[in-house]
Design a protein around this motif. Structure first.
Motif, PDB file in Angstrom:
ATOM      1  N   LEU A 248      -0.123  20.463  15.277  1.00  0.00           N
ATOM      2  CA  LEU A 248      -0.330  20.346  13.831  1.00  0.00           C
ATOM      3  C   LEU A 248       0.443  19.147  13.303  1.00  0.00           C
ATOM      4  N   GLN A 249       1.502  18.806  13.997  1.00  0.00           N
ATOM      5  CA  GLN A 249       2.301  17.623  13.716  1.00  0.00           C
ATOM      6  C   GLN A 249       2.332  16.840  15.020  1.00  0.00           C
TER       7      GLN A 249
ATOM      8  N   ASN B 219       5.054  23.487  15.014  1.00  0.00           N
ATOM      9  CA  ASN B 219       3.970  22.582  14.594  1.00  0.00           C
ATOM     10  C   ASN B 219       3.694  21.504  15.628  1.00  0.00           C
TER      11      ASN B 219
END
Length: 111
Positions: A38-39, A33
């Motif tokens: 995404l993170q 991620n």
């Protein structure tokens, strides 16, 4: 930003996502991620684990630095910077990272 650096350094070293996650002692899904943005707010502890697993200084992940650090005007500049970072606690380091990421985001918006 940081995810792309981690992916690039991981690939340079010929490590798979699984290998780096195991070496750093972190979850493969979280690493994935981060690499895919995404993170995008990893903790300083996470950054430190990944940096150690990649055998680099954590500053190289946090800032746009080359291994020989051609951005510094003098060797002493980097030493002073590193000593300053070492004086900050985890909360302060996380705040610094957020601030730097904000500045980078703001510059991208202007351009």
């Amino acid at each position: 930003m940081i995810g792309a650096k981690i992916r690039s350094l991981r690939m340079e070293r010929g490590l798979t996502l699984t290998e780096l996650a195991e070496k750093a002692g972190i979850a493969k899904s979280y690493l994935s991620n981060i690499e895919r943005d995404l993170q995008n707010n990893p903790t300083f502890e996470y950054i430190n684990k990944v940096a150690k697993a990649l055998n680099i200084e954590q500053e190289r992940l946090l800032f746009d630095m080359k291994s020989n650090d051609e951005n510094c005007k003098s060797p002493n500049e980097f030493v002073v910077f590193r000593k300053t970072l070492n004086q900050l606690n985890n909360s302060q380091l996380e705040e610094l990272i957020e601030y730097i990421e904000f500045i980078i985001w703001k510059r991208k918006q202007i351009n």
